[in-house]
Design an enzyme around this catalytic site. Structure first.
Site, mmCIF file in Angstrom:
data_model
loop_
_atom_site.group_PDB
_atom_site.id
_atom_site.type_symbol
_atom_site.label_atom_id
_atom_site.label_comp_id
_atom_site.label_asym_id
_atom_site.label_seq_id
_atom_site.Cartn_x
_atom_site.Cartn_y
_atom_site.Cartn_z
ATOM 1 N N ASP A 35 0.871 -1.177 0.000
ATOM 2 C CA ASP A 35 0.000 0.000 0.000
ATOM 3 C C ASP A 35 0.908 1.226 0.000
ATOM 4 O O ASP A 35 1.995 1.208 0.572
ATOM 5 C CB ASP A 35 -0.874 -0.032 1.272
ATOM 6 N N THR A 133 -14.211 -3.305 -6.789
ATOM 7 C CA THR A 133 -15.460 -3.275 -7.551
ATOM 8 C C THR A 133 -15.318 -2.266 -8.677
ATOM 9 O O THR A 133 -14.979 -1.105 -8.430
ATOM 10 C CB THR A 133 -16.622 -2.865 -6.640
ATOM 11 N N GLU A 162 -15.212 -9.090 -4.549
ATOM 12 C CA GLU A 162 -15.292 -9.550 -3.161
ATOM 13 C C GLU A 162 -16.683 -9.251 -2.605
ATOM 14 O O GLU A 162 -17.158 -8.135 -2.714
ATOM 15 C CB GLU A 162 -14.222 -8.829 -2.333
ATOM 16 N N LYS A 221 -21.125 -8.026 -9.581
ATOM 17 C CA LYS A 221 -20.806 -7.375 -8.309
ATOM 18 C C LYS A 221 -21.662 -6.117 -8.120
ATOM 19 O O LYS A 221 -22.274 -5.909 -7.068
ATOM 20 C CB LYS A 221 -19.319 -7.036 -8.276
ATOM 21 N N CYS A 277 -19.858 0.933 -0.175
ATOM 22 C CA CYS A 277 -20.186 0.275 -1.447
ATOM 23 C C CYS A 277 -21.541 0.641 -2.039
ATOM 24 O O CYS A 277 -21.622 0.967 -3.222
ATOM 25 C CB CYS A 277 -20.133 -1.229 -1.264
ATOM 26 N N PHE A 278 -22.605 0.552 -1.238
ATOM 27 C CA PHE A 278 -23.942 0.599 -1.838
ATOM 28 C C PHE A 278 -24.157 1.859 -2.678
ATOM 29 O O PHE A 278 -24.516 1.785 -3.852
ATOM 30 C CB PHE A 278 -25.017 0.504 -0.752
HETATM 31 C C1 UDX Z 1 -11.912 -0.527 -1.949
HETATM 32 C C2 UDX Z 1 -13.109 -0.014 -2.735
HETATM 33 O O1 UDX Z 1 -13.841 0.854 -1.906
HETATM 34 C C3 UDX Z 1 -14.007 -1.108 -3.196
HETATM 35 O O2 UDX Z 1 -14.890 -0.651 -4.165
HETATM 36 C C4 UDX Z 1 -13.242 -2.160 -3.825
HETATM 37 O O3 UDX Z 1 -14.075 -3.263 -4.034
HETATM 38 C C5 UDX Z 1 -12.010 -2.563 -3.068
HETATM 39 O O4 UDX Z 1 -11.234 -1.444 -2.675
HETATM 40 P P1 UDX Z 1 -11.611 -0.901 0.583
HETATM 41 O O5 UDX Z 1 -10.589 -1.956 0.748
HETATM 42 O O6 UDX Z 1 -12.703 -0.818 1.586
HETATM 43 O O7 UDX Z 1 -12.395 -1.068 -0.749
HETATM 44 O O8 UDX Z 1 -10.889 0.514 0.379
HETATM 45 P P2 UDX Z 1 -9.822 1.204 1.278
HETATM 46 O O9 UDX Z 1 -9.959 0.742 2.685
HETATM 47 O O10 UDX Z 1 -9.844 2.646 0.945
HETATM 48 O O11 UDX Z 1 -8.429 0.578 0.766
HETATM 49 C C6 UDX Z 1 -7.791 0.877 -0.419
HETATM 50 C C7 UDX Z 1 -6.294 0.982 -0.150
HETATM 51 O O12 UDX Z 1 -5.600 1.137 -1.395
HETATM 52 C C8 UDX Z 1 -5.881 2.177 0.712
HETATM 53 O O13 UDX Z 1 -5.205 1.714 1.861
HETATM 54 C C9 UDX Z 1 -4.979 3.008 -0.198
HETATM 55 O O14 UDX Z 1 -3.907 3.628 0.490
HETATM 56 C C10 UDX Z 1 -4.481 1.969 -1.180
HETATM 57 N N1 UDX Z 1 -4.021 2.530 -2.454
HETATM 58 C C11 UDX Z 1 -4.795 3.374 -3.154
HETATM 59 C C12 UDX Z 1 -2.761 2.159 -2.944
HETATM 60 O O15 UDX Z 1 -2.032 1.421 -2.296
HETATM 61 N N2 UDX Z 1 -2.363 2.653 -4.150
HETATM 62 C C13 UDX Z 1 -3.102 3.523 -4.876
HETATM 63 O O16 UDX Z 1 -2.687 3.957 -5.955
HETATM 64 C C14 UDX Z 1 -4.369 3.887 -4.350
HETATM 65 C C1 UDX Z 2 -22.034 -4.710 1.393
HETATM 66 C C2 UDX Z 2 -22.441 -6.068 0.832
HETATM 67 O O1 UDX Z 2 -23.279 -6.728 1.780
HETATM 68 C C3 UDX Z 2 -21.222 -6.906 0.526
HETATM 69 O O2 UDX Z 2 -21.599 -8.132 -0.083
HETATM 70 C C4 UDX Z 2 -20.317 -6.136 -0.391
HETATM 71 O O3 UDX Z 2 -19.134 -6.869 -0.630
HETATM 72 C C5 UDX Z 2 -19.980 -4.774 0.175
HETATM 73 O O4 UDX Z 2 -21.159 -4.058 0.481
HETATM 74 P P1 UDX Z 2 -21.239 -3.822 3.757
HETATM 75 O O5 UDX Z 2 -21.382 -2.458 3.165
HETATM 76 O O6 UDX Z 2 -19.995 -4.155 4.491
HETATM 77 O O7 UDX Z 2 -21.390 -4.932 2.632
HETATM 78 O O8 UDX Z 2 -22.421 -4.043 4.809
HETATM 79 P P2 UDX Z 2 -23.930 -4.556 4.738
HETATM 80 O O9 UDX Z 2 -24.104 -5.546 5.818
HETATM 81 O O10 UDX Z 2 -24.335 -4.965 3.402
HETATM 82 O O11 UDX Z 2 -24.749 -3.265 5.187
HETATM 83 C C6 UDX Z 2 -24.795 -2.093 4.392
HETATM 84 C C7 UDX Z 2 -25.682 -1.067 5.041
HETATM 85 O O12 UDX Z 2 -27.053 -1.468 4.959
HETATM 86 C C8 UDX Z 2 -25.405 -0.831 6.535
HETATM 87 O O13 UDX Z 2 -25.480 0.540 6.820
HETATM 88 C C9 UDX Z 2 -26.508 -1.604 7.213
HETATM 89 O O14 UDX Z 2 -26.800 -1.101 8.474
HETATM 90 C C10 UDX Z 2 -27.654 -1.399 6.232
HETATM 91 N N1 UDX Z 2 -28.688 -2.449 6.337
HETATM 92 C C11 UDX Z 2 -28.392 -3.736 6.006
HETATM 93 C C12 UDX Z 2 -29.966 -2.109 6.746
HETATM 94 O O15 UDX Z 2 -30.248 -0.948 7.045
HETATM 95 N N2 UDX Z 2 -30.909 -3.090 6.812
HETATM 96 C C13 UDX Z 2 -30.649 -4.395 6.498
HETATM 97 O O16 UDX Z 2 -31.570 -5.213 6.582
HETATM 98 C C14 UDX Z 2 -29.342 -4.722 6.083
#
Ligand code: UDX
Ligand code: UDX
Length: 464
Positions: A35, A133, A162, A221, A277-278
């Site tokens: 990273d 994604t 994922e 996805k 994500c959503f």
């Molecule tokens: C992210 C995206 O939000 C999601 O859509 C995708 O599916 C997976 O990557 P997440 O792991 O939750 O999900 O993101 P984040 O916690 O921000 O991690 C991304 C990491 O990539 C950061 O730690 C950032 O420093 C790093 N990064 C970013 C690099 O190492 N190189 C880059 O050029 C840009």
């Molecule tokens: C989501 C997807 O579930 C996962 O498969 C994908 O890889 C990333 O995005 P995440 O965002 O980590 O995962 O959490 P999730 O459990 O899906 O909840 C998303 C949001 O919806 C939260 O704010 C949760 O509180 C809300 N939620 C979920 C509701 O308000 N009601 C429900 O019944 C379920």
């Protein structure tokens, strides 16, 4: 083709836990997670595994088990790329904040940077795995960059989205409903796809590893997240109708959820969905549909976001209205800042928007969350740019205990469904608050009758 060395670019909520699981289940594979963020990598390498940057039940133990055996965290991206047979790209793909597609399209600049870096460093064939994604057909752009800027080595591109949810990352990775691997329809593409199937087959039953073409995988996805978010917006839309008809959204959800065609999951009404994500993925889907001229498709999915924004605003408005149409100078306690329980992640959390609305109404807010730091809470508010950083710090205080939060408060609002909130001594909370003591349950976690008996004036989402 047997994979011996994996590199993952991006040590975030997706890359970190996923690679930890691969390392734990594949002792013969060396896994390098890299990273560009030095402090994040330092935290992953903290001698005390409780200090890793991501809170997920069970993750610290897995890191302790694998780190420095076959799992390594580093900022040396070039070295990890050079050594790898397979490279996962797991960097963030935020919504664009500028130019064409601003506010909707996914910003692919980090993906492109990764592709260029891989192309310039690689001196042997590599399998590139899209873990982030991505919009459908991103692999085409990846292929173009890799082929036109590389050193003449061959790249295979796979899509392996994922599906883990935060808060349950470890169990989701351990027992996934399915693993999806999209590959190119060539002989080489099939071999690359099989190589990744073999990695997962170390712990995932073969019939749960689905293989498709790259485009189906990319689009699946976005579709999965859109469907999940759509269920939350659907139940939330009906929660408002319940409130005016004396129906109870919890009972409605139970009644419809027993229909096996509908199923019971993702039917919990709430103050609105959050998470990284959503919203991002739906906006992206809407943008893609628009790009292809499919306006009705775009409008259909956009409604899921419109409904979610409405739900957050409606909750905040309800607080103001109930407190005799003014919260100016009144102390309001917010319990929970994370976007859901069991995570320290606050991205797009409903709490941010509810707090911002109340601050605009000149409320004085105290926040307690078991896992989120004060710095993160202020960052979230400052990022909105609604008011100065000093104003945010003057009007909103982050406290260490729930009792500090509720003391002398006019109202308490539950915005995250942390288990510990259910078990509080609510009589003690009541005694500490000003009277009438208003309680707003944005997560339907308390028994309304029980807290009413104590003396609270209660509003529960979805209850008339
Ligand atoms: C992210 C995206 O939000 C999601 O859509 C995708 O599916 C997976 O990557 P997440 O792991 O939750 O999900 O993101 P984040 O916690 O921000 O991690 C991304 C990491 O990539 C950061 O730690 C950032 O420093 C790093 N990064 C970013 C690099 O190492 N190189 C880059 O050029 C840009
Ligand atoms: C989501 C997807 O579930 C996962 O498969 C994908 O890889 C990333 O995005 P995440 O965002 O980590 O995962 O959490 P999730 O459990 O899906 O909840 C998303 C949001 O919806 C939260 O704010 C949760 O509180 C809300 N939620 C979920 C509701 O308000 N009601 C429900 O019944 C379920």
């Amino acid at each position: 083709m047997k994979i011996k060395n994996i590199c993952c670019i991006g040590a975030g909520y997706v890359g970190g836990p996923t690679m930890t699981m691969i390392a734990a289940k594949c002792p013969d594979i060396k896994v390098n997670v890299v990273d560009i963020n030095k402090s994040r990598i330092a935290a992953w390498n903290d001698p005390n595994v409780e200090n890793i940057p991501i809170y997920e039940p069970g993750l610290s133990d897995l890191v302790a088990q694998t780190r420095d055996h076959n799992l390594f965290f580093s900022t040396d991206v070039d070295a990890a790329i050079a050594a790898a047979d397979m490279i996962f790209i797991s960097v963030n793909t935020p919504t664009k904040t500028y130019g064409v597609g601003k506010g909707m399209a996914a910003d692919l600049k980090y993906i492109e940077l990764c592709a260029r870096q891989i192309a310039s460093v690689a001196t042997s064939d590599k399998i590139i795995v899209e873990k982030s994604t991505l919009p459908v057909r991103t692999a085409e752009a990846l292929r173009s960059i890799l082929d036109n800027t590389g050193n003449g080595v061959h790249f295979d591109i796979l899509s392996n989205p994922e599906f883990l949810a935060e808060g349950t990352a470890v169990s989701d990775l351990l027992n996934p409903d399915r693993v999806l691997i999209g590959g190119e329809d060539t002989e080489r593409g099939k071999k690359a796809q099989q190589a990744l199937v073999d990695v997962y087959a170390n712990w995932v039953p073969k019939e749960q590893i689905l293989t498709t073409n790259v485009w189906s995988s990319e689009l699946s996805k976005l579709t999965a997240n859109a469907f999940l978010a759509q269920r939350v917006s659907s139940i939330n839309a009906l929660s408002e109708l319940c409130e005016v008809t004396e129906a109870d959204i919890g009972e409605v959800a139970r009644a419809i959820g027993t229909d096996s065609r509908i199923g019971p999951k993702f039917l919990k009404a709430s103050v609105g969905f959050g998470g990284s994500c959503f919203q991002k993925d739906i906006l992206n889907l809407v943008y893609i549909a628009q790009t292809y001229g499919l306006q009705e498709v775009a409008d259909y999915w956009e409604q899921v976001i419109i409904m979610n924004d409405h739900q957050k605003r409606r909750f905040a408005k309800k607080i103001v209205k109930t407190l005799f149409n003014t919260v100016s100078g009144k102390k309001i306690a917010i319990l929970g800042w994370a976007f859901k329980k069991d995570t320290n992640d606050t991205r797009e959390s409903a709490a941010i928007y509810v707090a911002d609305y109340l601050l605009n109404e000149q409320a004085e807010i105290t926040v307690y969350d078991p896992k989120v730091t004060a710095q993160q809470i202020y960052n979230d508010l400052d990022y909105l740019g609604t008011r100065s950083g000093e104003e945010n710090r003057r009007l909103l205080k982050v406290v260490e205990t729930p009792l500090q939060a509720v003391e002398d408060a006019h109202a308490t609002a539950i915005l995250t469904e942390w288990n510990e909130f259910i078990n509080y001594d609510w009589k003690e909370v009541y005694d500490l608050m000003l009277k009438p003591a208003f309680l707003f349950d944005g997560r339907m976690i308390l028994n309304q009758q029980d807290v009413e008996k104590i003396g609270f004036d209660v509003y529960t989402i979805g209850k008339g």
